[in-house]
Every structure is written in structure tokens, then in C-alpha cells.
Design an enzyme around this catalytic site. Structure first.
Site, short mmCIF file in Angstrom:
data_model
loop_
_atom_site.label_atom_id
_atom_site.label_comp_id
_atom_site.label_asym_id
_atom_site.label_seq_id
_atom_site.Cartn_x
_atom_site.Cartn_y
_atom_site.Cartn_z
N ARG A 21 69.46 57.07 80.70
CA ARG A 21 69.15 56.45 79.40
C ARG A 21 70.04 55.24 79.11
NH1 ARG A 21 69.72 60.81 75.07
NH2 ARG A 21 71.29 61.56 76.53
N GLU A 22 70.32 54.45 80.16
CA GLU A 22 71.17 53.28 79.99
C GLU A 22 70.60 52.31 78.95
OE1 GLU A 22 70.21 54.52 82.86
OE2 GLU A 22 71.90 54.70 84.23
N LYS A 24 68.71 52.95 76.31
CA LYS A 24 68.94 53.48 74.95
C LYS A 24 70.36 53.12 74.50
CE LYS A 24 69.77 57.88 72.65
NZ LYS A 24 68.74 57.88 71.59
N GLY A 425 62.22 72.81 55.58
CA GLY A 425 62.95 73.66 56.52
C GLY A 425 64.35 73.17 56.84
N TRP A 554 54.58 69.40 72.74
CA TRP A 554 55.86 68.78 73.05
C TRP A 554 56.54 69.39 74.27
CZ3 TRP A 554 57.51 68.44 67.18
CH2 TRP A 554 56.69 67.48 66.57
N CYS A 636 52.44 67.00 59.64
CA CYS A 636 52.93 65.66 59.30
C CYS A 636 52.64 64.70 60.45
CB CYS A 636 54.41 65.68 58.98
SG CYS A 636 55.45 66.21 60.33
N HIS A 687 61.05 59.76 55.43
CA HIS A 687 61.30 58.84 56.54
C HIS A 687 62.01 57.60 56.07
CE1 HIS A 687 58.05 61.46 58.03
NE2 HIS A 687 58.83 61.46 59.08
N1 GLN Z 1 60.64 72.82 59.77
C1 GLN Z 1 60.83 71.56 60.42
C2 GLN Z 1 61.95 70.78 59.74
O1 GLN Z 1 62.05 70.86 58.57
C3 GLN Z 1 59.58 70.73 60.43
C4 GLN Z 1 59.78 69.45 61.17
C5 GLN Z 1 58.53 68.62 61.38
O2 GLN Z 1 57.58 68.72 60.66
N2 GLN Z 1 58.54 67.75 62.35
O3 GLN Z 1 62.68 70.07 60.34
ZN ZN Z 2 57.06 67.29 59.09
#
Ligand code: GLN
Ligand code: ZN
Length: 746
Positions: A21-22, A24, A425, A554, A636, A687
Site C-alpha cells: 500500500r505504498e 496509500k 451501532g 465484502w 445505506c 458522512h
Molecule cells: N452497525 C454498523 C455501524 O454502525 C453499520 C455500518 C454500516 O452501515 N456500514 O457501524
Molecule cells: Zn450504514
């Protein structure tokens, strides 16, 4: 025009982040101001040279260039055609800083939008083609990289995103309104490349593996007819990947382009379409036979057979990866901790290059030199108990009781107010938490010490939430490095790499686990954390799990059985976890599925089957609980309009969903399909570092109450809080709780 042959073997692109990862590290150091632009450029030059030498030494005979990027290849193409929006151009920054401003934003200007690259976990920057954009050829980067490689004695094939895909990815209503202008910029680029001695150029048109209208296909045809007419130009290779080209294939074959690339891994039917297209006089077909999107070794004999079929149809066939190797880790040879039987089945980017070379040779010289096929997977990877459980499942195992009964018994047990407040969460992942994890890895902190620190953090998070007055609490997920890796480490059938980094966007890299065998839960994975948190408070604490679809999305998933079967295996492990949480007194369980939309197939015809198994796996995971246990889910990272009926079919009691950027549109979508369970549209865009004001949250809630009855509405942020700092989190949650109280009161 020169007519150099294409060669036998190629890759459509190669990881640019470096083996360690140089890139980055260098890019982030440049952003932090600790290295200057020259130093960054030097690192980049070294990384590019390493890639070209690696490919040459592997005896690949057609080597790409311009696949390097400081951030993203779509952004690079935008710069190459002069698509720099005025709002960035007028900042008066250097070329490099203008580029990074587009990628990351500056105080005065938000960045270009970032979104998912087809069905991968890579994210690209969405070009903004406003009326202020005057397309103009800017071939500087492609020329520089071509010259750099040429200085090493390596002739390369510059790669750009093609004009039709570029416009389809851009923001705007009528993508092709500017096609002719844009194509002229490409004409300019081709001319400059030809001038520099470039023999082949690669233009990527992956957008055409999705459903495209006749007008859209005609735009593709028009673009390549025009580019084909250019007298002084390199030969053109149009690369497609991630699926089947469908009607775009015959259209493309009728244009004067010299080579067309087809993904025969994700789009096996491309072969039939090719056969139906008739004799391909004068065309090179670049057959994508080595999976660029997964990490399993290729079945070389089957691949040669497919390659031979192509060879029977076209004038010339070359072998390539199915897509750029950007999507897989750099080199398997450093992962010596993986058991021999798994190791021998894997191929990362470096190993895939060897496969492509071998296949190219086998097509020419026969299969005598191909290595022996792999033995069947070891029995130890099977889990008969899991298989027996799956085989015995009936539809009742994916079905909860009637929602009205559930809602009534949950309300009786939880006694929540109208507009209950909660979070998604995670709470901030502080430097201390990361340090503790690093100390465990370094051996300076033992497990007991680590657990103690995490418990202290859980207590802090619980006290904070009580003080803020939230209704349904979370433990804060301090112990989770990553929402998939955390579960992968505790499940049989998963392996983790040490250095298997893959670029997700910009300088962000992820290390997806590998699902290689049957998935089984060894012991409870989250119960101790959740019950500890619950022991500290009388308010309900949500158990937190990652859902089966997201765990698959993922990870690198085994390919020897349908994805739906693997998803069900993961779901069974989660079902047992839900049961154990419930038995331990947890009354609310959230099963996150942020990636539900992400892996939706590109073609409509394939979407139904995907959504069926995805919804089925979620329901298998969550339907084993009693009526009075409340199941939440969280979605999301995307717009959900397309999959709204699937969201309803998940049958969660409460769905929290990203909404603050899309101005609550999702509520109308949900209303339109008659969704009648709980919903928590995010009222704070986590975000962004901005703290929403009390009035903004009130306004968002009033809007939501107009669309959804208050008794079904939840109040929560857009997503988890792990990337935020405590000061913003406290201030924002305070506003959120106060706003809920205000709207409740009238
Ligand atoms: N429960 C996870 C958090 O709060 C949900 C993360 C996500 O939606 N990417 O981090
Ligand atoms: Zn989320």
C-alpha cells in the site's frame, strides 16, 4: 495506421496501490503536508515501473499503461477530456491539487460524488458535465506514462474509459447530448498517442454489460464509427467486462475497431453471442478467461477450451483477465500462513498474470504444458451438520409471525415512546481503541487487557447514551475492526489474508476475507459484548450483527456452489447468534445489510433470482426469534428505489435507512409499495463532519411525520458513527433527541 498484432496475452489493468500500500501511504502523506508533490511523484514513478517490469518479466505480451491513478481512473479520464468543472478550475490550485480537490473536496467546494463501480466494491468519482465543460483533449498523463514505460524498453497500451461509458457514468439527464463534442476530444487524444508511436489503445466500455436502450447502443456505435475513421490513430481495443454485452456486441463488431474484449467469466453467454455474430473478419477478440474479480485459480483446461472456440470464430484471439486486476490483492506469495490446500487454490493479481500467459501459450502450442488440475476440495472443508440443516429447511424457517401481533407484543415489552431515538451501532473508533488493537497484534497487550479496555469503552458509550436520553441503546462496537472481518474471524470456512489489500476508493483499501468452505459458527460471537452492555442499563440495548448478504458482498466467495447456498450457511450461523442473544435477554437485534443494493446484478433479468436468495437468507437469519424480539435492519450507501419491494420482503420490524442526502425520498418509495412496519430515515448525514442544527432535525422529522405515521417512525442518524469524533457525535445526538421530543409534543 500501424498494424502491430495484439499479442497472445494481456491483463486489462493491474493493482496500482503497491504490494505494501505504498501509494496509500504516499498520497495520505502528501495530503497531510508531510511530503511534497515531487516526492509523491517519485513514489508513483517507482510503483508504475514495478508493475511494468513485473508484467514484462512474466512474459505478458501486451502490457497496459495509464492504469495507474492517484485516486480513480474515471477521474483521470475526466481530466484527459477536459471535464474539470468550473467550481474546481477557479480555485486556482496546481494541477495535482485541483485533481485532489475534485476527488476529496475542499472547504469551499464539496467533492465530486463518489459511487460504486458496477457490481464491485470499488468506488469511482462521478463526472460532472455541466454547460461549463468544453471538452478538450488532454493526453498528457497517458503520454507521460507511455514514455516512462518506453524508457524501460516496454511498449505499452494506454487505457482510458471509453466515451460512451464515460457519459453514461456522468451526472445528467441526457447523457449523450454531448457525445459528439466528447468524441472529438478522444479523436485528439488518439492523434497524440499515434504521434508518440502508440500501437494500441484500450478504451473501456463496461457500461454496456447492463441493460441498454437501442439509443444508448447506437451512441456506442456512433462513437466508434467516428473514432475508427480517424486516419492517424493507434489500433483500438474496446474492452468490456462484468457481464454480457448482449445487443451491444453485434453493434460494436460492425464498427471499425480492431479488437473487442469480452468477459467470459461473468458473461459466459458472450461466447454464444459471438458465434451468432458470424465470421469476425479482421477482428481480434480478447477473451477474458481469468477471473479478475475473485481470487480462485482458473480451471485452465476449461479456459483453453473456451479460448479455442473463440479462436475458431475470430481472426485472432488473445487471452486476458475478465476485468482489471484492480479488484484482487497484489500477490499471494506473501500469504504463507494460509494452509497449503487453500493456498494452492488461490491466485492473486501476480498469479493471474501467469495464468493468462500460460493460457495464451496453450492456445498456440497445445495444453501439454498446463499444470495438473487441482484435486477435489478437502473433506475437512465440508460441514455435514450445516449441510443437513440446510437440506432440512422448509419455508416456515424463513417466516415470522404476523406483524401486527409482533408489533403489539414488542411494544408491550419495550414500552417505547412515539418517535423512539436510537443510533446505528458504532460509536467513534478512537485512536485509543486502534492503539489497543495494534498492541494486541504486537503482543504487548494480552486478551484480558484488551477485553478490559473494550468493556470500559462500552460502559462509557452506555453512560453517554443514557445522559443524552436515547431510547434504544447500542454497545458502540468498539471491539470491531470491521463489520465483516469481525465475523469472518469467528466462523469456520473463512480465512483472512495478511496483506490482501484491495483499493475501495482513493487511498481507502479493504482486506476482504475468503470464504473457502462450509460456514459454521464455533461459539457465540457477540453475546458477551451485548449482555455486558445490557447489564449496565435498564434501557434496551440492541444486539448488532452483520447480515448474510453484506458478509458475502465484502468477502471473496467460493465459486463451487451457488452464492445463495453460501448465504444460507452464513444465515444459519446468524440465526443461532440471534437465538443466543435473545436467550441472554437482548430484546432488540439489528442485522445490518448495507450491501443489499450493492451486489444487485447489472441486468434486470438476473435481479429477481438475486433478490430471492438475498431476502431468503436475511429471513433465515432473523426469523427464528420470538414475536416480542424486535428485529431491525440498516441499509445505506445507495439509493434504494430499485430494491424497495425487497426491503419490504425482509420483514424486519424496523428498517433504518440512509435518507438525509436524498431528502427523504425513500419514504415516498416505501409508502408507494404499502410498507407498514417501522422505519428510521436517517436525519443526520454522518458522512459529513457538520453538526445538524436542532431546527434542521425538526424540519426533517416534520417532513417524515407527514409521510409516515409517528407511531411507526424512528429517529436515528444515517449510519454508524465510527468515523466521527465525540464532539460532533454528542452535539448532533443532543439535537436529535431534543428534536424528537419537540416533534412528539405536537
Ligand atoms: N452497525 C454498523 C455501524 O454502525 C453499520 C455500518 C454500516 O452501515 N456500514 O457501524
Ligand atoms: Zn450504514
Amino acid at each position: 495506421m500501424s498494424t502491430t498484432a495484439f499479442g497472445q496475452s494481456t491483463v486489462l489493468g493491474y493493482p496500482r496501490i503497491g504490494a505494501n500500500r505504498e501509494l496509500k501511504k504516499a498520497v495520505e502523506a502528501y495530503w497531510a503536508g508531510t511530503i511534497d508533490a515531487d516526492s509523491l511523484a517519485n513514489t508513483a514513478t517507482t510503483l508504475r515501473a514495478e508493475v511494468w517490469r513485473t508484467l514484462r518479466d512474466a512474459r505478458l505480451d501486451s502490457i497496459p499503461s495509464n492504469t495507474f491513478s492517484y485516486y480513480d481512473q474515471v477521474l483521470d479520464t475526466a481530466v484527459a477530456v477536459g471535464a474539470i468543472p468550473d467550481r474546481f478550475a477557479r480555485l486556482g490550485l496546481s494541477e495535482l491539487d485541483t485533481y485532489f480537490a475534485m476527488a476529496r473536496g475542499v472547504d469551499a467546494e464539496p467533492a465530486l460524488e463518489l459511487t460504486k463501480w458496477f457490481d464491485t466494491n470499488y468506488h469511482y468519482l462521478v463526472p460532472e458535465i455541466g454547460p461549463d465543460i468544453a471538452f478538450v483533449a488532454n493526453p498528457a498523463k497517458a503520454l507521460r506514462e507511455y514514455a516512462e514505460a518506453a524508457d524501460l524498453g516496454i511498449k505499452t497500451r494506454p487505457v482510458l474509459v471509453g466515451p460512451a461509458t464515460f457519459l453514461l457514468l456522468a451526472k445528467g439527464d441526457d447523457p449523450f447530448a454531448r457525445l459528439d463534442d466528447l468524441v472529438e476530444a478522444y479523436v485528439g487524444i488518439l492523434g497524440a498517442l499515434a504521434e508518440a508511436g502508440v500501437a494500441w489503445v484500450q478504451l473501456d466500455e463496461p457500461a454496456y454489460v447492463a441493460d441498454r436502450s437501442p439509443e444508448e447502443i447506437d451512441a456506442l456505435r456512433r462513437a466508434y464509427v467516428r473514432l475508427g475513421e480517424v486516419e492517424h490513430r493507434p489500433q483500438i481495443f474496446v474492452a468490456t467486462y462484468f457481464g454480457e454485452l448482449g445487443d451491444a456486441l453485434p453493434a460494436l463488431l460492425k464498427t471499425p475497431v480492431e479488437a473487442v474484449g469480452l468477459d467470459l467469466v461473468a458473461g459466459p453467454d458472450n461466447l454464444n453471442r459471438l458465434a451468432a455474430a458470424g465470421p469476425l473478419r479482421g477482428k481480434t477478440i480478447v477473451a477474458g478467461l481469468v477471473d479478475g474479480h475473485n481470487i480462485w485459480r482458473t480451471d485452465l483446461r476449461a479456459a483453453v477450451a473456451a479460448g479455442a472456440t473463440v479462436a475458431g470464430l475470430a481472426d485472432h484471439v488473445a487471452v486476458s483477465t475478465s476485468c482489471s486486476l484492480l479488484h484482487v490483492p497484489v500477490d499471494l506469495s506473501v500469504e504463507t500462513h494460509l494452509g497449503a490446500r487453500l493456498y494452492e487454490r488461490l491466485a492473486f493479481a501476480r498469479q493471474k498474470v501467469d495464468e493468462v500467459v500460460l493460457l495464451g501459450r496453450a492456445l498456440r502450442d497445445g495444453t501439454a504444458h498446463l499444470p495438473a488440475p487441482l484435486p477435489p476440495a478437502p473433506d475437512a472443508w465440508r460441514h455435514d451438520g450445516v449441510r443437513a440443516r440446510l437440506a432440512a429447511l422448509g419455508s416456515g424457517d424463513r417466516q415470522r409471525g404476523d406483524y401486527a401481533d409482533r408489533a403489539a407484543s414488542q411494544q408491550e415489552r419495550l414500552g417505547l415512546p412515539e418517535l423512539p431515538t436510537t443510533t446505528i451501532g458504532s460509536f467513534p473508533q478512537t485512536a485509543e481503541l486502534r492503539k489497543a488493537r495494534a498492541a494486541v497484534r504486537a503482543g504487548t497487550l494480552d486478551d484480558a487487557g484488551y477485553t478490559e479496555r473494550m468493556r470500559a469503552e462500552v460502559e462509557h458509550v452506555i453512560r453517554l447514551q443514557e445522559e443524552l436520553g436515547l431510547d434504544v441503546l447500542v454497545h458502540g462496537e468498539p471491539e470491531r475492526n470491521d463489520m465483516v472481518q469481525y465475523f469472518g474471524e469467528q466462523l469456520d470456512g473463512f480465512a483472512a489474508t495478511h496483506h490482501g489489500w484491495v483499493q475501495s476508493y482513493g487511498s481507502r483499501c479493504v482486506r476482504p476475507p475468503i470464504i473457502y468452505g462450509d460456514v459454521a459458527r464455533r461459539s457465540p460471537m457477540t453475546v458477551a459484548w451485548s449482555t455486558y452492555a445490557q447489564s449496565l442499563t435498564s434501557r434496551p440495548v440492541k444486539g448488532m450483527l452483520t447480515g448474510p448478504v453484506t458478509i458475502l458482498a465484502w468477502s471473496f466467495v467460493r465459486v463451487d456452489q451457488p452464492r445463495g447456498d453460501t448465504a444460507d450457511q452464513v444465515a444459519l450461523a446468524l440465526r443461532d447468534e440471534c437465538h443466543d442473544l435473545e436467550t441472554a435477554g437482548i430484546k432488540v437485534i439489528q442485522v445490518d445489510e448495507p450491501a443489499l443494493r450493492e451486489t444487485l446484478p447489472l441486468r434486470k433479468a438476473d435481479q429477481r433470482a438475486y433478490l430471492d436468495w438475498a431476502v431468503g437468507a436475511f429471513r433465515l437469519a432473523t426469523s427464528g426469534v420470538a414475536d416480542d424480539t424486535q428485529i431491525h435492519t440498516h441499509l445505506c450507501y445507495s439509493e434504494f428505489g430499485e430494491v424497495i419491494t425487497a426491503i419490504d420482503a425482509l420483514d424486519a420490524d424496523v428498517t433504518s435507512i440512509e435518507a438525509s442526502r436524498s431528502k427523504m425520498e425513500v419514504l415516498d418509495d416505501l409508502a408507494a409499495i404499502g410498507y407498514r412496519r417501522g422505519v428510521g430515515p436517517g436525519v443526520w448525514d454522518i458522512h459529513s463532519p457538520r453538526v445538524p442544527t436542532h431546527d434542521e432535525v425538526v424540519e426533517a422529522l416534520r417532513g417524515a411525520v407527514a409521510a409516515v405515521p409517528a407511531r411507526r417512525l424512528w429517529v436515528n442518524p444515517d449510519c454508524g458513527l465510527k468515523t466521527r469524533g465525540y464532539s460532533e457525535v454528542e452535539a448532533s445526538l443532543r439535537h436529535l433527541v431534543a428534536a424528537a421530543a419537540e416533534v412528539r409534543g405536537n
